[in-house]
Design a protein around this motif. Structure first.
Motif, PDB file in Angstrom:
ATOM      1  N   UNK A   1       0.805  -1.216   0.000  1.00  0.00           N
ATOM      2  CA  UNK A   1       0.000   0.000   0.000  1.00  0.00           C
ATOM      3  C   UNK A   1       0.837   1.264   0.000  1.00  0.00           C
ATOM      4  N   UNK A   2       2.079   1.210   0.452  1.00  0.00           N
ATOM      5  CA  UNK A   2       2.900   2.407   0.473  1.00  0.00           C
ATOM      6  C   UNK A   2       3.592   2.663  -0.851  1.00  0.00           C
ATOM      7  N   UNK A   3       3.158   1.989  -1.930  1.00  0.00           N
ATOM      8  CA  UNK A   3       3.779   2.196  -3.237  1.00  0.00           C
ATOM      9  C   UNK A   3       3.419   3.556  -3.816  1.00  0.00           C
ATOM     10  N   UNK A   4       2.449   4.263  -3.201  1.00  0.00           N
ATOM     11  CA  UNK A   4       2.054   5.563  -3.704  1.00  0.00           C
ATOM     12  C   UNK A   4       2.126   6.556  -2.559  1.00  0.00           C
ATOM     13  N   UNK A   5       3.005   7.555  -2.696  1.00  0.00           N
ATOM     14  CA  UNK A   5       3.256   8.504  -1.610  1.00  0.00           C
ATOM     15  C   UNK A   5       2.588   9.834  -1.895  1.00  0.00           C
ATOM     16  N   UNK A   6       2.054  10.464  -0.846  1.00  0.00           N
ATOM     17  CA  UNK A   6       1.404  11.760  -0.972  1.00  0.00           C
ATOM     18  C   UNK A   6       2.341  12.833  -0.460  1.00  0.00           C
ATOM     19  N   UNK A   7       2.555  13.888  -1.252  1.00  0.00           N
ATOM     20  CA  UNK A   7       3.410  14.987  -0.848  1.00  0.00           C
ATOM     21  C   UNK A   7       2.549  16.213  -0.581  1.00  0.00           C
ATOM     22  N   UNK A   8       2.979  17.085   0.342  1.00  0.00           N
ATOM     23  CA  UNK A   8       2.129  18.194   0.781  1.00  0.00           C
ATOM     24  C   UNK A   8       2.054  19.328  -0.219  1.00  0.00           C
ATOM     25  N   UNK A   9       0.988  20.109  -0.109  1.00  0.00           N
ATOM     26  CA  UNK A   9       0.789  21.313  -0.906  1.00  0.00           C
ATOM     27  C   UNK A   9       1.347  22.498  -0.123  1.00  0.00           C
ATOM     28  N   UNK A  10       2.057  23.397  -0.824  1.00  0.00           N
ATOM     29  CA  UNK A  10       2.594  24.569  -0.158  1.00  0.00           C
ATOM     30  C   UNK A  10       1.455  25.422   0.377  1.00  0.00           C
ATOM     31  N   UNK A  11       1.751  26.245   1.392  1.00  0.00           N
ATOM     32  CA  UNK A  11       0.698  27.001   2.065  1.00  0.00           C
ATOM     33  C   UNK A  11      -0.041  27.927   1.113  1.00  0.00           C
ATOM     34  N   UNK A  12       0.655  28.441   0.106  1.00  0.00           N
ATOM     35  CA  UNK A  12       0.015  29.379  -0.805  1.00  0.00           C
ATOM     36  C   UNK A  12      -0.663  28.693  -1.973  1.00  0.00           C
ATOM     37  N   UNK A  13      -0.474  27.380  -2.099  1.00  0.00           N
ATOM     38  CA  UNK A  13      -1.016  26.606  -3.216  1.00  0.00           C
ATOM     39  C   UNK A  13      -0.524  27.135  -4.553  1.00  0.00           C
ATOM     40  N   UNK A  14       0.654  27.749  -4.584  1.00  0.00           N
ATOM     41  CA  UNK A  14       1.229  28.264  -5.816  1.00  0.00           C
ATOM     42  C   UNK A  14       2.614  27.672  -6.017  1.00  0.00           C
ATOM     43  N   UNK A  15       3.017  27.424  -7.286  1.00  0.00           N
ATOM     44  CA  UNK A  15       4.344  26.875  -7.551  1.00  0.00           C
ATOM     45  C   UNK A  15       5.413  27.943  -7.350  1.00  0.00           C
ATOM     46  N   UNK A  16       6.244  27.804  -6.311  1.00  0.00           N
ATOM     47  CA  UNK A  16       7.216  28.824  -5.971  1.00  0.00           C
ATOM     48  C   UNK A  16       8.650  28.395  -6.222  1.00  0.00           C
ATOM     49  N   UNK A  17       8.944  27.101  -6.125  1.00  0.00           N
ATOM     50  CA  UNK A  17      10.330  26.663  -6.158  1.00  0.00           C
ATOM     51  C   UNK A  17      10.849  26.583  -7.587  1.00  0.00           C
ATOM     52  N   UNK A  18      12.180  26.742  -7.735  1.00  0.00           N
ATOM     53  CA  UNK A  18      12.855  26.556  -8.999  1.00  0.00           C
ATOM     54  C   UNK A  18      14.019  25.587  -8.774  1.00  0.00           C
ATOM     55  N   UNK A  19      14.296  24.764  -9.735  1.00  0.00           N
ATOM     56  CA  UNK A  19      15.318  23.749  -9.596  1.00  0.00           C
ATOM     57  C   UNK A  19      16.244  23.782 -10.804  1.00  0.00           C
ATOM     58  N   UNK A  20      17.530  23.473 -10.560  1.00  0.00           N
ATOM     59  CA  UNK A  20      18.460  23.286 -11.662  1.00  0.00           C
ATOM     60  C   UNK A  20      18.088  22.009 -12.397  1.00  0.00           C
ATOM     61  N   UNK A  21      18.542  21.850 -13.662  1.00  0.00           N
ATOM     62  CA  UNK A  21      18.214  20.615 -14.392  1.00  0.00           C
ATOM     63  C   UNK A  21      18.537  19.373 -13.573  1.00  0.00           C
ATOM     64  N   UNK A  22      17.536  18.521 -13.381  1.00  0.00           N
ATOM     65  CA  UNK A  22      17.683  17.370 -12.494  1.00  0.00           C
ATOM     66  C   UNK A  22      17.619  16.048 -13.223  1.00  0.00           C
ATOM     67  N   UNK A  23      17.146  16.038 -14.454  1.00  0.00           N
ATOM     68  CA  UNK A  23      17.060  14.798 -15.213  1.00  0.00           C
ATOM     69  C   UNK A  23      17.731  15.004 -16.567  1.00  0.00           C
ATOM     70  N   UNK A  24      18.209  13.909 -17.129  1.00  0.00           N
ATOM     71  CA  UNK A  24      18.965  14.009 -18.361  1.00  0.00           C
ATOM     72  C   UNK A  24      18.123  14.367 -19.565  1.00  0.00           C
ATOM     73  N   UNK A  25      17.040  13.622 -19.791  1.00  0.00           N
ATOM     74  CA  UNK A  25      16.234  13.845 -20.980  1.00  0.00           C
ATOM     75  C   UNK A  25      14.754  13.725 -20.697  1.00  0.00           C
ATOM     76  N   UNK A  26      13.960  14.616 -21.273  1.00  0.00           N
ATOM     77  CA  UNK A  26      12.522  14.649 -21.002  1.00  0.00           C
ATOM     78  C   UNK A  26      11.756  14.898 -22.301  1.00  0.00           C
ATOM     79  N   UNK A  27      10.760  14.065 -22.563  1.00  0.00           N
ATOM     80  CA  UNK A  27       9.848  14.240 -23.693  1.00  0.00           C
ATOM     81  C   UNK A  27       8.491  14.670 -23.148  1.00  0.00           C
ATOM     82  N   UNK A  28       8.069  15.888 -23.457  1.00  0.00           N
ATOM     83  CA  UNK A  28       6.746  16.367 -23.046  1.00  0.00           C
ATOM     84  C   UNK A  28       5.738  16.004 -24.133  1.00  0.00           C
ATOM     85  N   UNK A  29       4.710  15.246 -23.776  1.00  0.00           N
ATOM     86  CA  UNK A  29       3.689  14.808 -24.727  1.00  0.00           C
ATOM     87  C   UNK A  29       2.390  15.542 -24.416  1.00  0.00           C
ATOM     88  N   UNK A  30       1.917  16.320 -25.385  1.00  0.00           N
ATOM     89  CA  UNK A  30       0.739  17.163 -25.190  1.00  0.00           C
ATOM     90  C   UNK A  30      -0.306  16.810 -26.247  1.00  0.00           C
TER      91      UNK A  30
END
Length: 270
Positions: free
Chosen positions: A16-45
């Protein structure tokens, strides 16, 4: 980071712990920025008749993809649009080298559009995101950060910006799918998922319509993938029309769901 995969052992359901829930920031807005963390990403829209929204979605993704991935591509699948979506995409391709467009001659369905995008993805990770403008790509950094210790990330709409009948339909659908397949995913059809490309290319996905999301998650659970869940800010639709509640779409989804249930039961017995 590299994509991971759990082992498939006789179709057994993961703990049952195969799916983890992470918290929502207090403002419910995306605030953080991160340096590139993965090698390659394909965005499918996937898109269908989104002439007013798709250019903004492409531009927003182009701003965020370099922040999280060293290499990336943007794959837009035009599922038989009858408005100016194709013309808008043609204009964008002239100035966006990483944009790849896949076209269906007719409207085949959401699942078919995603599978066409998955089939041509060239990088190790796939981002699934709708082209209607209701998901803010600025949350991508938080989604990638949630990969730590997990094999993939699925979003859930913390406050869904839709009318109550659509929210009610979604709640009923989520409850039915969770009951049929013993899934714990909070928001099955949230169109913001980060998954290993191997999951969506190696598995025999067949859904043509809205059941594709459930099929991916069922396959992931049975193969032992550990997925994190993160809250996503959901925005009102500003243009175009949603098609998920149309009677034909609902009927098709019900039939596909029954077929998926029968197929997974046969596979489990085998």
């Amino acid at each position: 980071m590299t994509p991971g995969r759990g082992s498939l052992a006789g179709g057994a359901r993961p703990p049952h712990n195969a799916l983890s829930m992470l918290p929502l920031s207090a403002s419910a807005e995306p605030l953080r920025r991160h340096a590139p963390a993965i090698g390659g990403l394909s965005a499918v829209v996937p898109v269908h008749d989104e002439e007013a929204a798709i250019a903004g979605v492409v531009q927003a993704l182009l701003h965020e993809l370099p922040r999280v991935a060293a290499r990336f591509e943007l794959i837009v699948v035009d599922d038989g649009s009858t408005d100016r979506t194709a013309a808008v995409l043609d204009e964008l391709r002239r100035s966006v080298p990483c944009l790849r467009v896949v076209r269906h001659s007719g409207n085949r369905g959401y699942g078919a559009a995603l599978r066409s995008g998955f089939a041509v993805a060239r990088h190790a990770w796939v981002l699934v995101m709708d082209g209607d403008g209701q998901i803010d790509p600025r949350q991508l950094g938080d989604v990638v950060a949630a990969l730590d210790g997990h094999d993939g990330v699925v979003g859930y709409r913390a406050r869904r910006a839709d009318a109550w009948p659509r929210r009610l339909n979604t709640a009923a659908w989520n409850g039915l799918v969770r009951w049929l397949f013993a899934l714990e995913t909070r928001d099955l059809n949230c169109a913001f998922k980060l998954l290993p490309t191997g999951l969506v290319q190696d598995q025999a996905l067949v859904s043509e319509g809205a059941v594709i999301s459930a099929e991916i998650l069922v396959r992931a659970a049975r193969a032992g993938y550990r997925l994190a869940e993160v809250p996503i800010v959901h925005r009102p639709r500003r243009a175009g029309r949603a098609s998920g509640a149309r009677p034909g779409v609902v009927a098709r989804a019900g039939l596909e769901l029954l077929r998926l249930h029968r197929r997974t039961r046969r596979e489990k017995r085998a």
